[in-house]
Design a protein around this motif. Structure first.
Motif, mmCIF file in Angstrom:
data_model
loop_
_atom_site.group_PDB
_atom_site.id
_atom_site.type_symbol
_atom_site.label_atom_id
_atom_site.label_comp_id
_atom_site.label_asym_id
_atom_site.label_seq_id
_atom_site.Cartn_x
_atom_site.Cartn_y
_atom_site.Cartn_z
ATOM 1 N N HIS A 94 43.209 48.700 54.515
ATOM 2 C CA HIS A 94 41.953 48.016 54.233
ATOM 3 C C HIS A 94 41.442 48.439 52.865
ATOM 4 O O HIS A 94 41.323 49.624 52.561
ATOM 5 N N GLY A 95 41.142 47.452 52.036
ATOM 6 C CA GLY A 95 40.617 47.732 50.703
ATOM 7 C C GLY A 95 39.111 47.581 50.684
ATOM 8 O O GLY A 95 38.458 47.336 51.707
ATOM 9 N N ASP A 96 38.552 47.733 49.507
ATOM 10 C CA ASP A 96 37.124 47.513 49.339
ATOM 11 C C ASP A 96 36.850 46.016 49.271
ATOM 12 O O ASP A 96 37.669 45.234 48.804
ATOM 13 N N GLY A 97 35.689 45.621 49.742
ATOM 14 C CA GLY A 97 35.304 44.218 49.634
ATOM 15 C C GLY A 97 36.063 43.333 50.593
ATOM 16 O O GLY A 97 36.248 43.659 51.763
ATOM 17 N N ASP A 98 36.539 42.198 50.073
ATOM 18 C CA ASP A 98 37.095 41.148 50.921
ATOM 19 C C ASP A 98 38.610 41.035 50.817
ATOM 20 O O ASP A 98 39.167 39.952 50.993
ATOM 21 N N ALA A 99 39.312 42.117 50.531
ATOM 22 C CA ALA A 99 40.762 42.052 50.419
ATOM 23 C C ALA A 99 41.404 43.265 51.057
ATOM 24 O O ALA A 99 40.866 44.370 51.013
ATOM 25 N N ALA A 100 42.568 43.052 51.657
ATOM 26 C CA ALA A 100 43.358 44.131 52.261
ATOM 27 C C ALA A 100 44.810 43.933 51.872
ATOM 28 O O ALA A 100 45.276 42.802 51.712
ATOM 29 N N ARG A 158 48.359 36.511 34.966
ATOM 30 C CA ARG A 158 48.090 35.430 35.908
ATOM 31 C C ARG A 158 48.205 34.102 35.167
ATOM 32 O O ARG A 158 47.695 33.957 34.058
ATOM 33 N N LEU A 159 48.863 33.129 35.783
ATOM 34 C CA LEU A 159 49.158 31.875 35.081
ATOM 35 C C LEU A 159 49.319 30.728 36.068
ATOM 36 O O LEU A 159 49.408 30.949 37.282
ATOM 37 N N HIS A 160 49.377 29.523 35.523
ATOM 38 C CA HIS A 160 49.726 28.331 36.295
ATOM 39 C C HIS A 160 51.142 27.899 35.950
ATOM 40 O O HIS A 160 51.540 27.952 34.780
ATOM 41 N N ASP A 161 51.882 27.436 36.952
ATOM 42 C CA ASP A 161 53.168 26.796 36.675
ATOM 43 C C ASP A 161 52.887 25.336 36.294
ATOM 44 O O ASP A 161 51.731 24.901 36.284
ATOM 45 N N PRO A 162 53.910 24.522 35.970
ATOM 46 C CA PRO A 162 53.653 23.145 35.542
ATOM 47 C C PRO A 162 52.954 22.274 36.575
ATOM 48 O O PRO A 162 52.380 21.238 36.220
ATOM 49 N N SER A 163 53.005 22.656 37.844
ATOM 50 C CA SER A 163 52.359 21.860 38.890
ATOM 51 C C SER A 163 50.991 22.391 39.286
ATOM 52 O O SER A 163 50.358 21.845 40.198
ATOM 53 N N GLY A 164 50.529 23.456 38.619
ATOM 54 C CA GLY A 164 49.206 24.006 38.921
ATOM 55 C C GLY A 164 49.206 25.126 39.925
ATOM 56 O O GLY A 164 48.125 25.611 40.311
ATOM 57 N N LEU A 165 50.378 25.571 40.384
ATOM 58 C CA LEU A 165 50.444 26.710 41.294
ATOM 59 C C LEU A 165 50.029 27.981 40.570
ATOM 60 O O LEU A 165 50.337 28.173 39.392
ATOM 61 N N VAL A 166 49.329 28.865 41.271
ATOM 62 C CA VAL A 166 48.925 30.136 40.699
ATOM 63 C C VAL A 166 50.045 31.151 40.913
ATOM 64 O O VAL A 166 50.479 31.393 42.040
ATOM 65 N N MET A 167 50.522 31.713 39.804
ATOM 66 C CA MET A 167 51.558 32.743 39.835
ATOM 67 C C MET A 167 51.056 33.969 39.101
ATOM 68 O O MET A 167 50.171 33.893 38.247
ATOM 69 N N GLU A 168 51.667 35.103 39.425
ATOM 70 C CA GLU A 168 51.357 36.345 38.733
ATOM 71 C C GLU A 168 52.650 37.090 38.433
ATOM 72 O O GLU A 168 53.613 37.009 39.206
ATOM 73 N N LEU A 169 52.668 37.800 37.331
ATOM 74 C CA LEU A 169 53.705 38.779 37.035
ATOM 75 C C LEU A 169 53.041 40.144 37.159
ATOM 76 O O LEU A 169 52.106 40.456 36.399
ATOM 77 N N VAL A 170 53.502 40.928 38.117
ATOM 78 C CA VAL A 170 52.868 42.205 38.430
ATOM 79 C C VAL A 170 53.750 43.337 37.928
ATOM 80 O O VAL A 170 54.954 43.392 38.234
ATOM 81 N N GLY A 171 53.180 44.242 37.163
ATOM 82 C CA GLY A 171 53.926 45.383 36.660
ATOM 83 C C GLY A 171 54.109 46.434 37.733
ATOM 84 O O GLY A 171 53.155 46.849 38.391
ATOM 85 N N ARG A 188 41.674 43.840 42.086
ATOM 86 C CA ARG A 188 42.555 43.677 43.239
ATOM 87 C C ARG A 188 42.715 45.010 43.948
ATOM 88 O O ARG A 188 42.602 46.087 43.325
ATOM 89 N N PRO A 189 43.000 44.992 45.236
ATOM 90 C CA PRO A 189 43.038 46.254 45.992
ATOM 91 C C PRO A 189 44.139 47.203 45.566
ATOM 92 O O PRO A 189 44.027 48.405 45.776
ATOM 93 N N ASP A 190 45.229 46.702 44.959
ATOM 94 C CA ASP A 190 46.303 47.622 44.569
ATOM 95 C C ASP A 190 46.184 48.099 43.118
ATOM 96 O O ASP A 190 46.932 48.977 42.686
ATOM 97 N N ASP A 191 45.253 47.526 42.344
ATOM 98 C CA ASP A 191 45.003 47.945 40.960
ATOM 99 C C ASP A 191 46.224 47.824 40.052
ATOM 100 O O ASP A 191 46.253 48.412 38.971
ATOM 101 N N ALA A 192 47.236 47.090 40.439
ATOM 102 C CA ALA A 192 48.434 46.949 39.615
ATOM 103 C C ALA A 192 48.145 46.021 38.440
ATOM 104 O O ALA A 192 47.498 44.986 38.609
ATOM 105 N N PRO A 193 48.628 46.351 37.227
ATOM 106 C CA PRO A 193 48.439 45.452 36.085
ATOM 107 C C PRO A 193 49.222 44.166 36.287
ATOM 108 O O PRO A 193 50.316 44.175 36.862
#
Length: 318
Positions: free
Chosen positions: A184-190, A121-134, A113-118
């Motif tokens: 602007h990051g490297d590749g396809d993310a900003a 990554r998980l799914h909630d009960p409905s399949g939504l993608v969530m993350e806990l970012v340090g 990821r462009p910010d390199d933060a640890p």
């Protein structure tokens, strides 16, 4: 460019059943239920607001549990928010990994990821993608009465990731019209900072990868809301958008804030919501989320509305 955007306000998703959503957000993530009300456009559906003690802008995750309402399972893809990240102290990530495992929540693979933060990554009960970012930079006070200690508790939203087929027009719009700062990051993310930037005020814009067009439905984010300082600034932004030919809604009264809605060039639905009046508008701070609240125009139908909603229990966090 119109000044006034302060950061994220909230993220709203369409989920499946009400009770598993409550159990996950309260019992696993340790968030506070700051409001239980109904979808103002469909009063047969709850609208849950989760956040910190006050439901401060930038901490709010909201859900519409549409189980049994004929809504299809959605497709996460381009033209949508594809993941929502919450901010936690970086040292707490091993604790969260153990907590999620104990709750039966499997972790997903993470990518560069462009910010390199640890992050986890998980799914909630409905399949939504969530993350806990340090994060080591988030000084927001957490809600700690949810069964999670201060050293581990979620501080609020960290960021959301949008996916669009062509990032250029989206990034130009965010910068030139909404006044955001684009890194602007490297590749396809900003990385895009909204207002002050940092945790609670950040977007990630992704593109490419042959991602299919997103389809709204259960298990998808409906919209992301950005916070603005006042109704006057909101009105000025709306006027500017109209002059640019952007299709934007009239101001809508959401009881706890005033809102306008529009789509950025890549198709993601964006709401701009005011900070005031806030969630203590209709119930005391200590009682937030403890009873069903309805807008004044629906109070006369309270008995029928309540009878049409699924039964729920608001259980304390583990």
């Amino acid at each position: 460019m119109i000044p006034g955007l302060l950061g994220l306000h909230h993220v709203t998703a369409t989920v499946d059943q009400a009770q598993p959503d409550l159990d996950f957000c309260l019992g696993v993530l340790g968030l506070r239920l700051v409001k239980q009300t109904v979808n103002f456009d469909n009063h047969r559906v709850f609208h849950f607001y989760y956040g910190d003690r006050r439901g401060a802008p930038g901490t709010i995750w909201t859900t519409f549990p549409y189980h049994g309402q004929g809504v299809r399972v959605g497709t996460i893809g381009a033209g949508q928010v594809v993941s929502t990240a919450f901010s936690v102290p970086v040292a707490s990530l091993p604790w969260w990994q153990d907590r999620l495992a104990a709750a039966g929540v499997a972790l997903l693979a993470t990518d560069a990821r462009p910010d390199d933060a640890p992050r986890l990554r998980l799914h909630d009960p409905s399949g939504l993608v969530m993350e806990l970012v340090g994060s080591e930079q988030d000084e927001r006070a957490p809600w700690t009465n949810g069964g999670v200690g201060e050293e581990q508790a979620i501080r609020g939203l960290h960021s959301v990731a949008l996916h669009v087929h062509d990032a250029g027009p989206t990034l130009d719009f965010l910068h030139e019209v909404l006044g955001c700062t684009v890194h602007h990051g490297d590749g396809d993310a900003a990385v895009v900072d909204v207002g002050r930037g940092g945790p609670g005020a950040r977007l990630e814009v992704r593109s490419g990868g042959g991602v299919p067009r997103g389809i709204n439905g259960i298990g998808t984010v409906h919209h992301v809301a950005l916070a603005i300082g006042s109704e006057d600034e909101q009105a000025a932004l709306r006027e500017a958008l109209v002059l640019l030919g952007v299709e934007v809604t009239p101001v809508r009264d959401r009881q706890y804030f005033r809102s306008i809605y529009f789509r950025e060039p890549g198709g993601v639905l964006i709401e701009v919501a005011t900070v005031d009046p806030g969630f203590t508008w209709d119930e005391p701070l200590d009682a937030l989320g403890t009873s069903l609240r309805l807008p004044s125009w629906q109070e006369a139908d309270r008995a029928a509305i309540a009878a049409g909603l699924p039964p729920i229990r608001v259980s304390p966090a583990r």
